[in-house]
Design a protein around this motif. Structure first.
Motif, short mmCIF file in Angstrom:
data_model
loop_
_atom_site.label_atom_id
_atom_site.label_comp_id
_atom_site.label_asym_id
_atom_site.label_seq_id
_atom_site.Cartn_x
_atom_site.Cartn_y
_atom_site.Cartn_z
N ARG A 1 3.95 -0.62 11.18
CA ARG A 1 2.98 -0.52 10.08
C ARG A 1 3.68 -0.45 8.73
NH1 ARG A 1 0.85 3.33 13.23
NH2 ARG A 1 1.45 4.97 11.77
N ALA A 2 4.77 0.31 8.66
CA ALA A 2 5.51 0.42 7.41
C ALA A 2 6.12 -0.92 7.02
CB ALA A 2 6.59 1.50 7.53
N THR B 1 4.65 3.16 13.97
CA THR B 1 4.78 3.61 12.58
C THR B 1 5.74 2.70 11.82
OG1 THR B 1 4.30 5.88 13.23
CG2 THR B 1 5.39 5.56 11.10
N ARG C 1 0.86 -1.18 0.00
CA ARG C 1 0.00 0.00 0.00
C ARG C 1 0.90 1.23 0.00
NH1 ARG C 1 0.67 2.52 4.66
NH2 ARG C 1 1.10 1.35 6.56
N GLU C 2 0.34 2.38 -0.30
CA GLU C 2 1.11 3.61 -0.26
C GLU C 2 1.42 3.99 1.19
OE1 GLU C 2 2.51 5.35 -2.79
OE2 GLU C 2 1.82 3.65 -3.98
N LEU C 3 2.59 4.50 1.43
CA LEU C 3 2.94 4.98 2.76
C LEU C 3 2.40 6.40 2.93
CD1 LEU C 3 6.69 3.88 2.92
CD2 LEU C 3 4.70 2.68 3.83
N ASN C 4 1.90 6.70 4.13
CA ASN C 4 1.42 8.06 4.37
C ASN C 4 2.62 8.97 4.61
OD1 ASN C 4 2.05 8.22 7.24
ND2 ASN C 4 0.24 6.93 7.63
N PRO C 5 2.42 10.29 4.57
CA PRO C 5 3.55 11.21 4.72
C PRO C 5 4.34 11.03 6.03
CG PRO C 5 1.67 12.38 3.82
CD PRO C 5 1.20 11.00 4.20
N PHE C 6 3.66 10.73 7.14
CA PHE C 6 4.37 10.53 8.39
C PHE C 6 5.23 9.27 8.34
CE2 PHE C 6 4.71 9.17 12.91
CZ PHE C 6 5.47 10.24 13.36
N GLU C 7 4.71 8.20 7.74
CA GLU C 7 5.51 6.98 7.59
C GLU C 7 6.74 7.26 6.74
OE1 GLU C 7 2.01 3.57 7.86
OE2 GLU C 7 2.39 4.57 5.94
N GLN C 8 6.58 8.04 5.68
CA GLN C 8 7.71 8.38 4.83
C GLN C 8 8.74 9.20 5.60
OE1 GLN C 8 6.86 9.77 0.86
NE2 GLN C 8 4.96 8.61 0.81
N ALA D 1 3.58 -2.87 5.37
CA ALA D 1 3.33 -2.39 4.01
C ALA D 1 4.33 -2.99 3.02
CB ALA D 1 3.40 -0.86 3.96
#
Length: 106
Positions: free
Chosen positions: A49-50, A46, A10-17, A53
Motif C-alpha cells: 500500500r505504501a 502495508t 496520499r498521506e501515510l497512516n501512522p502504521f505505514e510510517q 502511495a
C-alpha cells in the motif's frame, strides 16, 4: 530504468510510517512483524500500500523495498541516520516545522 516516484499520492497512516521506518533500518518483513506484533502478511500488505502511495510499481527490474526506502527517507527525513548520530547535509525545516531532506535526486 526510470522510476516515476510521486511524493506522495496520499498521506501515510501512522502504521505505514512505522513499517517504513523499520524497513529503512534494513529490517526484514519477519523482523518488522515481530516488532509490531503483526503477521508478515500484514507487513507485506502495508509495504505494498505504501509503495502505491509513492507510485512505485513492481517489475522484474525494480526492487520496491529500495525505492520505497529512498522515497520515504526523501519525504520524511532519515530517522535511521538520526539514531546513528549521522547528520544529513540536506536538512531544512519544512512548513510544519518538521526537518526534511531537501536533496533533489535527478
Amino acid at each position: 530504468m526510470a522510476a516515476d516516484i510521486t511524493i506522495t499520492a496520499r498521506e501515510l497512516n501512522p502504521f505505514e510510517q512505522l513499517v517504513l521506518g523499520l524497513l529503512c533500518e534494513g529490517k526484514t518483513n519477519a523482523a518488522i512483524a515481530r516488532e509490531t506484533s503483526h503477521t508478515e502478511k500484514v507487513v507485506e500488505n502495508t509495504i505494498s500500500r505504501a509503495a502505491k502511495a509513492f507510485n512505485i510499481k513492481s517489475d522484474a527490474d525494480t526492487n520496491i523495498r529500495v525505492l520505497l526506502a529512498l522515497a520515504y527517507r526523501t519525504h520524511f527525513g532519515d530517522a535511521a541516520l538520526d539514531r546513528l548520530g549521522i547528520p544529513c547535509s540536506h536538512l531544512e525545516v519544512g512548513a510544519d516545522g518538521q526537518m526534511l531532506c531537501n536533496k533533489i535526486v535527478h
